[in-house]
Design a protein around this motif. Structure first.
Motif, PDB file in Angstrom:
ATOM      1  N   ILE A  73      86.567  50.748  55.512  1.00  0.00           N
ATOM      2  CA  ILE A  73      86.788  51.456  56.612  1.00  0.00           C
ATOM      3  C   ILE A  73      88.035  51.166  57.415  1.00  0.00           C
ATOM      4  O   ILE A  73      88.187  49.796  57.673  1.00  0.00           O
ATOM      5  N   THR A  74      89.083  51.987  57.758  1.00  0.00           N
ATOM      6  CA  THR A  74      90.226  51.655  58.552  1.00  0.00           C
ATOM      7  C   THR A  74      90.170  52.613  59.662  1.00  0.00           C
ATOM      8  O   THR A  74      89.876  53.710  59.554  1.00  0.00           O
ATOM      9  N   TYR A  75      90.678  52.186  60.797  1.00  0.00           N
ATOM     10  CA  TYR A  75      90.457  52.993  62.074  1.00  0.00           C
ATOM     11  C   TYR A  75      91.733  53.231  62.696  1.00  0.00           C
ATOM     12  O   TYR A  75      92.799  52.498  62.685  1.00  0.00           O
ATOM     13  N   GLU A  76      91.921  54.422  63.231  1.00  0.00           N
ATOM     14  CA  GLU A  76      92.966  54.973  63.935  1.00  0.00           C
ATOM     15  C   GLU A  76      92.499  55.841  65.382  1.00  0.00           C
ATOM     16  O   GLU A  76      91.363  56.172  65.220  1.00  0.00           O
ATOM     17  N   ASN A  77      93.536  55.786  66.136  1.00  0.00           N
ATOM     18  CA  ASN A  77      93.288  56.441  67.538  1.00  0.00           C
ATOM     19  C   ASN A  77      93.876  57.762  67.801  1.00  0.00           C
ATOM     20  O   ASN A  77      95.157  57.961  67.130  1.00  0.00           O
ATOM     21  N   ILE A  78      93.165  58.907  68.209  1.00  0.00           N
ATOM     22  CA  ILE A  78      94.081  60.160  68.657  1.00  0.00           C
ATOM     23  C   ILE A  78      93.043  60.548  69.737  1.00  0.00           C
ATOM     24  O   ILE A  78      92.105  60.388  70.068  1.00  0.00           O
ATOM     25  N   SER A  79      93.935  61.513  70.297  1.00  0.00           N
ATOM     26  CA  SER A  79      93.447  62.200  71.583  1.00  0.00           C
ATOM     27  C   SER A  79      92.521  63.294  70.888  1.00  0.00           C
ATOM     28  O   SER A  79      92.236  63.787  69.618  1.00  0.00           O
ATOM     29  N   TRP A  80      91.463  63.565  71.854  1.00  0.00           N
ATOM     30  CA  TRP A  80      90.209  64.478  71.572  1.00  0.00           C
ATOM     31  C   TRP A  80      90.999  65.794  70.921  1.00  0.00           C
ATOM     32  O   TRP A  80      90.506  66.500  69.907  1.00  0.00           O
ATOM     33  N   ASP A  81      91.934  66.527  71.894  1.00  0.00           N
ATOM     34  CA  ASP A  81      92.403  67.733  71.547  1.00  0.00           C
ATOM     35  C   ASP A  81      92.758  67.809  70.180  1.00  0.00           C
ATOM     36  O   ASP A  81      93.243  68.936  69.457  1.00  0.00           O
ATOM     37  N   ALA A  82      93.476  66.581  69.593  1.00  0.00           N
ATOM     38  CA  ALA A  82      94.209  66.549  68.285  1.00  0.00           C
ATOM     39  C   ALA A  82      93.397  66.332  67.244  1.00  0.00           C
ATOM     40  O   ALA A  82      93.588  66.298  65.950  1.00  0.00           O
ATOM     41  N   MET A  83      92.148  65.915  67.523  1.00  0.00           N
ATOM     42  CA  MET A  83      91.232  65.373  66.367  1.00  0.00           C
ATOM     43  C   MET A  83      90.956  66.324  65.325  1.00  0.00           C
ATOM     44  O   MET A  83      90.970  66.168  64.233  1.00  0.00           O
ATOM     45  N   ILE A  84      90.190  67.308  65.960  1.00  0.00           N
ATOM     46  CA  ILE A  84      89.600  68.243  64.525  1.00  0.00           C
ATOM     47  C   ILE A  84      91.014  69.033  64.136  1.00  0.00           C
ATOM     48  O   ILE A  84      90.993  69.116  62.698  1.00  0.00           O
ATOM     49  N   PRO A  85      91.906  69.442  64.639  1.00  0.00           N
ATOM     50  CA  PRO A  85      93.219  69.818  63.787  1.00  0.00           C
ATOM     51  C   PRO A  85      93.582  68.709  62.789  1.00  0.00           C
ATOM     52  O   PRO A  85      94.065  68.896  61.678  1.00  0.00           O
ATOM     53  N   ALA A  86      93.671  67.514  63.280  1.00  0.00           N
ATOM     54  CA  ALA A  86      94.284  66.381  62.510  1.00  0.00           C
ATOM     55  C   ALA A  86      93.433  66.122  61.160  1.00  0.00           C
ATOM     56  O   ALA A  86      93.661  65.928  60.078  1.00  0.00           O
ATOM     57  N   MET A 174      91.411  68.042  81.781  1.00  0.00           N
ATOM     58  CA  MET A 174      91.844  66.900  81.658  1.00  0.00           C
ATOM     59  C   MET A 174      92.085  66.416  80.157  1.00  0.00           C
ATOM     60  O   MET A 174      90.963  67.011  79.558  1.00  0.00           O
ATOM     61  N   GLU A 175      92.934  65.494  79.652  1.00  0.00           N
ATOM     62  CA  GLU A 175      92.943  65.268  78.346  1.00  0.00           C
ATOM     63  C   GLU A 175      91.853  64.123  78.020  1.00  0.00           C
ATOM     64  O   GLU A 175      91.633  64.511  76.493  1.00  0.00           O
ATOM     65  N   THR A 176      91.251  63.556  78.671  1.00  0.00           N
ATOM     66  CA  THR A 176      90.134  62.531  78.315  1.00  0.00           C
ATOM     67  C   THR A 176      88.942  62.602  78.928  1.00  0.00           C
ATOM     68  O   THR A 176      89.082  63.004  80.049  1.00  0.00           O
ATOM     69  N   PHE A 177      87.928  62.072  78.230  1.00  0.00           N
ATOM     70  CA  PHE A 177      86.443  62.326  79.190  1.00  0.00           C
ATOM     71  C   PHE A 177      86.485  61.208  80.287  1.00  0.00           C
ATOM     72  O   PHE A 177      86.337  61.361  81.109  1.00  0.00           O
ATOM     73  N   GLY A 178      87.145  60.033  79.778  1.00  0.00           N
ATOM     74  CA  GLY A 178      87.531  58.781  80.737  1.00  0.00           C
ATOM     75  C   GLY A 178      88.194  59.467  82.074  1.00  0.00           C
ATOM     76  O   GLY A 178      87.830  59.233  83.329  1.00  0.00           O
TER      77      GLY A 178
END
Length: 264
Positions: A73-86, A174-178
């Motif tokens: 497993i390798t991890y990368e980070n992305i914003s929520w709004d971009a995740m499903i399209p990516a 808002m862009e993030t849940f946090g």
């Protein structure tokens, strides 16, 4: 930055007494699986205060899945709004961030079987007394809520709490849940909807600054997402079923929802 994740890196030793699959699951022969996440949804996945480590229920679960099906497993980070399209476009092999299994999303990505069922709750400041449920919130036009666009909390807020208008100005996007939680704590908004999993994590860590009110607004099933037609879905589902059957999922729930306290 990509980070190869090993079982030991996330302190999974506490679950080592649970037997592994023993060869009856698919074997990916060390295949690399690139997983993208937001790291903003405790206790499922988040950056631990004080250490800066990315940890959580989903990290532990994926580490165990990887061990059982022999994946790297390798991890990368992305914003929520971009995740499903990516993920839909094949930029990543898999996405995880407490993603609700929904029919409209199935048009874009494939889901694993559910690994958790949670309930939508209303999170407010600890001293909130102006409203006590969805009806009394909706009745006061001065009250605001925050949500990430396109998320289950957004749609529940629009259709189950307010008037069905997705452009209702009472929903601050808002862009993030946090960021929604921070806006709640600072008084910029008055309500955040979240599944009970994340809500209880934030409330437990708030030292009385946050609380849950009202009745639950329904249930949602969480799943991992994959590009359409991904051959990883079958292997992941087999591992999830195996972990459910042998008690690993229950042990993870106890670790992250009962024993772990965010920030302490």
């Amino acid at each position: 930055m990509k980070r190869a994740i090993t079982l030991a890196a996330f302190g999974f030793a506490a679950l080592a007494n649970i037997a592994s699959a023993g060869g009856h699951l698919p074997n990916l022969e060390g295949r690399e699986v690139v997983v993208v996440t937001e790291n903003a949804y405790p206790p499922l996945q988040f950056v631990e205060p004080g250490t800066g480590n990315a940890i959580g229920w989903e990290y532990d679960a994926v580490a165990e899945i990887a061990k059982r099906i022999n994946a790297t497993i390798t991890y990368e980070n992305i914003s929520w709004d971009a995740m499903i399209p990516a993920v839909s476009s094949g930029q990543f092999d898999m996405g995880m961030t407490g993603i609700t299994i929904r029919e409209d999303r199935k048009e874009k990505v494939d889901f694993s079987d559910k690994y958790m069922t949670s309930e939508m709750v209303m999170m407010v400041r600890g001293d909130e007394e102006r409203f006590s449920d969805a009806k009394s919130f909706a009745a006061n036009d001065d009250l605001l809520m925050a949500a990430q666009p396109g998320t289950t909390p957004f749609y529940v807020g629009v259709y189950d709490v307010l008037d069905g208008n997705e452009a209702n100005p009472r929903i601050q996007l808002m862009e993030t849940f946090g960021a929604t939680v921070q806006a709640l704590r600072t008084g910029d908004v008055d309500l955040v909807l979240t599944d009970g999993t994340a809500g209880n994590g934030y409330v437990d860590a708030s030292d009385g600054g946050l609380k849950i009110i009202g009745e639950k607004l329904g249930t949602e099933d969480f799943g991992f997402i994959f590009p359409k037609g991904s051959d990883l879905v079958e292997a992941m589902n087999a591992a999830i079923a195996d972990m459910t059957a042998d008690g690993t999922i229950e042990a993870l729930n106890k670790k992250w929802f009962l024993d772990y306290k965010l920030g302490g």
